[in-house]
Write a protein that holds these residues in place. Structure first.
Motif, PDB file in Angstrom:
ATOM      1  N   THR A  40       2.669   1.572   3.885  1.00 41.06           N
ATOM      2  CA  THR A  40       3.329   1.563   2.566  1.00 41.06           C
ATOM      3  C   THR A  40       2.378   1.769   1.493  1.00 41.06           C
ATOM      4  O   THR A  40       2.605   2.842   0.513  1.00 41.06           O
ATOM      5  N   ALA A  93       8.773   4.393   2.740  1.00 42.77           N
ATOM      6  CA  ALA A  93       9.616   4.251   1.646  1.00 42.77           C
ATOM      7  C   ALA A  93      10.053   5.650   0.893  1.00 42.77           C
ATOM      8  O   ALA A  93       9.169   6.420   0.648  1.00 42.77           O
ATOM      9  N   ASN A  94      11.128   5.601   0.464  1.00 40.93           N
ATOM     10  CA  ASN A  94      11.750   6.741  -0.238  1.00 40.93           C
ATOM     11  C   ASN A  94      11.667   8.348   0.648  1.00 40.93           C
ATOM     12  O   ASN A  94      11.992   9.216  -0.154  1.00 40.93           O
TER      13      ASN A  94
END
Length: 206
Positions: A40, A93-94
């Motif tokens: 991340t 993430a995202n």
């Protein structure tokens, strides 16, 4: 005197080296090495960018029929490209795509994670985004865009005005449509007269 000076100097340097090494080891960092980021942190620290290469609506028409529940489906087929310098993996993430209502401040209607690993400069396979929506919420129609949630860019998808699930009667004489409340003038005659009026249901389900 000079011997004592050299001994103290070497002892001081050794103590300083041990102190620095202890700090590095306590932080989990080997002396002389940079700390290793987790996945991340690597993603956030890098120049990670998604480019939306194309968006295609399944139905090119701006009118989409509603089903018996008065709902309609928006299908958008999307191709993206990893325009950054880090490999993107499912679960990052995202790393996802959304359908947004452009007329309502790009409010998010549906979000779907990307399930394909993309190397830098690699394009994805075609990704289907599909969402079912209520007619009442979009009776006047709207403009649907696709948003990628990593670098937050958007691209036009389709303008759609749903057709409600109900009969839409249309009356006509020949090629002339009759408006609601129309009257027919037969004039004055002593002979029987007739006119052919056609009734057509132009609703979504005929």
């Amino acid at each position: 005197m000079e011997l004592r000076y050299n001994f103290l100097r070497q002892a001081f340097l050794a103590l300083a080296l041990l102190t620095c090494s202890g700090i590095s080891m306590a932080a989990g960092i080997s002396p002389g090495l940079k700390p290793r980021l987790d996945a991340t942190e690597q993603l956030n620290a890098s120049d990670s960018v998604i480019w939306i290469a194309s968006v295609t609506a399944d139905d090119g028409s701006e009118s989409v029929d509603c089903d018996e529940n008065n709902q309609f489906t928006v299908n958008l087929r999307v191709v993206i490209e990893n325009d950054g310098d880090v490999t993107l993996h499912p679960g990052d993430a995202n790393y996802s795509l959304s359908i947004v209502d452009h007329y309502n401040r790009d409010s998010v209607l549906f979000t779907q994670p990307v399930e394909q690993t993309l190397e830098p400069s690699q394009k994805s396979d075609t990704i289907l985004l599909s969402v079912k929506l209520d007619y009442d919420a979009f009776a006047d129609g709207t403009s649907f865009y696709v948003k990628e949630n990593l670098s937050h860019t958007i691209k036009y998808g389709a303008n759609i005005k749903p057709v409600p699930y109900r009969p839409i009667p249309v009356y006509s004489i020949g090629h002339r449509k009759l408006a609601d409340g129309s009257t027919l003038d037969f004039g004055t005659t002593s002979k029987p007269l007739s006119k052919v009026i056609t009734l057509e249901n132009q609703g979504p389900h005929r």
